[in-house]
Write a protein that holds these residues in place. Structure first.
Motif, mmCIF file in Angstrom:
data_model
loop_
_atom_site.group_PDB
_atom_site.id
_atom_site.type_symbol
_atom_site.label_atom_id
_atom_site.label_comp_id
_atom_site.label_asym_id
_atom_site.label_seq_id
_atom_site.Cartn_x
_atom_site.Cartn_y
_atom_site.Cartn_z
ATOM 1 N N ASN A 101 -3.753 9.218 29.153
ATOM 2 C CA ASN A 101 -2.461 9.138 28.467
ATOM 3 C C ASN A 101 -1.751 10.482 28.502
ATOM 4 O O ASN A 101 -2.351 11.513 28.811
ATOM 5 C CB ASN A 101 -2.657 8.676 27.028
ATOM 6 C CG ASN A 101 -3.171 7.258 26.978
ATOM 7 O OD1 ASN A 101 -2.859 6.461 27.858
ATOM 8 N ND2 ASN A 101 -3.974 6.944 25.976
ATOM 9 N N CYS A 103 0.328 12.057 25.821
ATOM 10 C CA CYS A 103 0.941 12.191 24.492
ATOM 11 C C CYS A 103 1.386 13.647 24.341
ATOM 12 O O CYS A 103 0.548 14.561 24.449
ATOM 13 C CB CYS A 103 -0.061 11.840 23.405
ATOM 14 S SG CYS A 103 -0.976 10.312 23.749
ATOM 15 N N CYS A 106 -0.559 16.402 22.283
ATOM 16 C CA CYS A 106 -2.026 16.515 22.340
ATOM 17 C C CYS A 106 -2.488 17.361 23.525
ATOM 18 O O CYS A 106 -2.034 17.162 24.656
ATOM 19 C CB CYS A 106 -2.621 15.108 22.448
ATOM 20 S SG CYS A 106 -4.417 15.128 22.594
ATOM 21 N N ARG A 109 -3.829 15.659 26.861
ATOM 22 C CA ARG A 109 -2.983 14.750 27.652
ATOM 23 C C ARG A 109 -3.156 14.999 29.147
ATOM 24 O O ARG A 109 -3.405 16.127 29.581
ATOM 25 C CB ARG A 109 -1.531 14.871 27.231
ATOM 26 C CG ARG A 109 -0.852 16.160 27.540
ATOM 27 C CD ARG A 109 0.460 16.165 26.766
ATOM 28 N NE ARG A 109 0.994 17.476 26.592
ATOM 29 C CZ ARG A 109 1.920 18.011 27.382
ATOM 30 N NH1 ARG A 109 2.335 17.355 28.441
ATOM 31 N NH2 ARG A 109 2.395 19.194 27.127
ATOM 32 N N GLY A 145 -11.176 10.718 24.134
ATOM 33 C CA GLY A 145 -9.890 10.491 24.791
ATOM 34 C C GLY A 145 -9.849 9.050 25.277
ATOM 35 O O GLY A 145 -10.801 8.284 25.077
ATOM 36 N N GLU A 146 -8.757 8.675 25.924
ATOM 37 C CA GLU A 146 -8.683 7.309 26.474
ATOM 38 C C GLU A 146 -8.843 7.408 27.990
ATOM 39 O O GLU A 146 -8.010 8.034 28.675
ATOM 40 C CB GLU A 146 -7.340 6.657 26.126
ATOM 41 C CG GLU A 146 -7.221 5.263 26.738
ATOM 42 C CD GLU A 146 -6.227 4.364 26.012
ATOM 43 O OE1 GLU A 146 -5.461 4.850 25.178
ATOM 44 O OE2 GLU A 146 -6.247 3.146 26.294
ATOM 45 N N LYS A 219 -1.352 4.017 26.376
ATOM 46 C CA LYS A 219 -0.831 4.301 25.031
ATOM 47 C C LYS A 219 0.697 4.223 24.972
ATOM 48 O O LYS A 219 1.277 4.263 23.881
ATOM 49 C CB LYS A 219 -1.340 5.667 24.554
ATOM 50 C CG LYS A 219 -1.223 5.881 23.050
ATOM 51 C CD LYS A 219 -2.026 7.054 22.584
ATOM 52 C CE LYS A 219 -1.686 7.474 21.179
ATOM 53 N NZ LYS A 219 -2.462 8.644 20.751
ATOM 54 N N GLN A 363 -8.733 19.947 21.147
ATOM 55 C CA GLN A 363 -7.547 19.102 21.160
ATOM 56 C C GLN A 363 -6.343 19.796 20.509
ATOM 57 O O GLN A 363 -5.226 19.664 20.944
ATOM 58 C CB GLN A 363 -7.855 17.800 20.427
ATOM 59 C CG GLN A 363 -6.806 16.743 20.626
ATOM 60 C CD GLN A 363 -7.040 15.531 19.753
ATOM 61 O OE1 GLN A 363 -7.872 15.559 18.833
ATOM 62 N NE2 GLN A 363 -6.327 14.476 20.014
HETATM 63 FE FE1 SF4 Z 1 -3.143 10.866 23.438
HETATM 64 FE FE2 SF4 Z 1 -5.566 10.470 22.309
HETATM 65 FE FE3 SF4 Z 1 -5.318 11.144 24.902
HETATM 66 FE FE4 SF4 Z 1 -4.723 12.896 23.070
HETATM 67 S S1 SF4 Z 1 -6.730 12.027 23.383
HETATM 68 S S2 SF4 Z 1 -3.565 12.455 24.969
HETATM 69 S S3 SF4 Z 1 -3.880 11.615 21.433
HETATM 70 S S4 SF4 Z 1 -4.605 9.297 23.904
#
Ligand code: SF4
Ligand code: SAM
Length: 475
Positions: A101, A103, A106, A109, A145-146, A219, A363
């Motif tokens: 993702n 974001c 963050c 990212r 993370g994703e 996301k 993070q």
């Molecule tokens: Fe977004 Fe979560 Fe990835 Fe950070 S860890 S970039 S908040 S999805």
């Protein structure tokens, strides 16, 4: 806003859009906060009523400093009356920072090439768990993370590994999760690993802002995120945690969004969320957000008090993102859980040092660097009972916050004694001599607050057993 019931496989009545920006703004722009009305709303909450959106808007629109103080006072009273002096302690454990993702707030990212990407190996995960047990922790939140690598099965396996670690007298007894949303099948897999709460923060309930800051990956889909915890509920996870990342959009809108999310859960599942989190944006590597909506300390204290009153039965989490002085101040307004000895660096706990502020390794920046021991000392010296209790979850008493709130005497019968038992374990296994003496003095004082019918003899018996080496005793 269009929902796709087939795609998310949620029964029809659960797919009704529940965040309506027009409705939220009409309350925020239309509701007046005259003195009597503000006092009536505070009283409604003290009478243990969850506030409506309209009532929440009354508190949000209160500008008079004296009335704002009455709101804080109300939150303090509610906390003392309902929850007493327990504070539950936990630690975050970051398992992997790969992320697809983008974001903008963050450090993890995908477009941030300046951060070190790490996924803990099984051995590293065990080493981190042992280091956390050595601090005295019993409750963790695992964070991911994703990324395709962090599938539901991967998360379930990491949960199983952490639960399997037995180290000296300790072990981790409850694992909560903060990870990307799954489909129902995925949530089932994670649930079966024996998790406590699944936390997913909406970040912002304001869809245009959401779209502006989420620029890549799954996301990006606001609805997929908004309906995530409905899927978790469908999968049988009834302890869910919601949250908003304060600073992305107008804080007043986010408070209304959180309350609306709570109403939605109550209407559909008959039970609200287990916890609410209200992180404020912190500095992060390559942070890329407008500064227009950052929340001042003053507004932050105000909004936490409003949330306490608006959702009186829900656990409230305040993390080490906030500096010690803000944490100490806000504890009084109804926070029920804090982290201690936090280190966001992947693999950082077993290196045995405080988190560095090297933003390429975590993070975001944390602002409370105190060790768990230091936080325990402070809580004990201020008359709080630090608790590592996991009894309700392990006895299948889910919805414990609701019971604490609604079942007369529940806290005195279960929560307070269990907090003392877990504190006694901590004092025996991890505390300095000085903390141990202060901690047992605190326990003695708190026992005398319990009435004779509250199992005082049984409690003393169990504390003696802990002194003699028994562990994991609870009511
Ligand atoms: Fe977004 Fe979560 Fe990835 Fe950070 S860890 S970039 S908040 S999805
Ligand atoms: N990747 C998962 C997700 O996005 O849901 C796990 C979440 S992330 C590791 C945990 C939370 O940290 C996010 O939901 C977000 O609210 C918060 N967060 C991200 N960047 C932050 C920052 N710069 N300051 C404070 N909190 C932040």
């Amino acid at each position: 806003m269009i929902y796709h019931p087939q795609k998310y496989r949620i029964a029809d009545k659960r797919t009704e859009p529940f965040i309506d920006a027009g409705e939220i703004w009409s309350y925020l722009n239309g509701v007046k906060a005259d003195k009597q009305r503000v006092r009536d709303v505070i009283q409604a909450s003290l009478d243990k009523k969850r506030l409506s959106l309209e009532e929440t808007a009354v508190l949000i629109n209160t500008k008079d400093p004296d009335l704002q103080e009455e709101i804080r006072e109300g939150a303090r009273t509610l906390k003392e009356k309902v929850y007493g002096e327990r504070i539950v302690l936990f630690a975050p454990l970051y398992v992997g920072d790969l992320c697809t993702n983008n974001c903008q707030y963050c450090g993890f990212r995908s477009s941030n090439k300046g951060i070190k990407r790490v996924t803990l190996s099984n051995e590293e995960l065990v080493a981190e768990t042992k280091a956390l047990i050595d601090q005295g922790h019993k409750r963790l939140i695992l964070v991911y993370g994703e990324h395709p690598r962090y599938s539901a099965r991967f998360i379930a396996e990491t949960v199983e590994i952490v639960y399997s670690v037995k180290h000296k007298n300790g072990e981790i007894r409850r694992i909560n999760i903060n990870a990307a949303p799954f489909d129902i099948q995925g949530f089932r897999i994670v649930k079966d690993a024996g998790i406590g709460t699944f936390q997913i923060f909406q970040e912002t309930y304001h869809e245009p802002t959401y779209n502006k800051v989420h620029l890549g990956g799954l996301k990006r889909n606001y609805e997929w995120r908004l309906t995530a915890l409905d899927r978790a509920q469908e999968a049988g996870i009834d302890d869910v945690g919601i949250g908003a990342l304060f600073g992305l959009y107008d804080w007043r809108f986010e408070v209304m969004g959180l309350v609306r999310h709570v109403n939605h859960f109550e209407a559909v599942y008959n039970v609200g969320p287990h916890t609410i989190s209200f992180p404020r944006i912190q500095n992060a590597h390559a942070l890329n957000v407008d500064k227009d909506n950052l929340v001042s300390d003053e507004d932050f204290v105000h909004l936490v008090s409003i949330l306490r009153l608006a959702v009186p039965y829900t656990g409230m989490i305040l993390t080490a993102r906030e500096p010690a002085h803000i944490r100490d101040q806000i504890l009084r307004f109804g926070v029920s859980q804090i982290d201690g000895g936090t280190n966001l660096e992947l693999g950082g706990y077993s290196k045995g040092k405080h988190q560095t502020q090297d933003l390429t390794k975590g993070q975001f920046q944390i602002n409370d660097n105190r060790s768990l021991g230091e936080i325990m000392d402070e809580l004990i010296n201020n008359g709080y009972i630090p608790s590592f209790c996991t009894a309700c979850y392990r006895l299948g008493r889910t919805g414990e916050h609701f019971m604490e709130f609604s079942v007369p005497g529940f806290i005195k019968r279960f929560c307070a004694p269990n907090a003392m038992l877990t504190l006694a374990e901590y004092l025996e296994d991890y505390a300095t001599e000085e903390t141990k003496a202060a901690g047992y003095r605190l326990i003695e004082g708190k026992i005398s607050d319990l009435s004779a019918d509250q199992k005082v003899d049984k409690l003393r018996e169990k504390i003696n057993e802990i002194k003699q080496g028994k562990r994991d005793l609870y009511f």
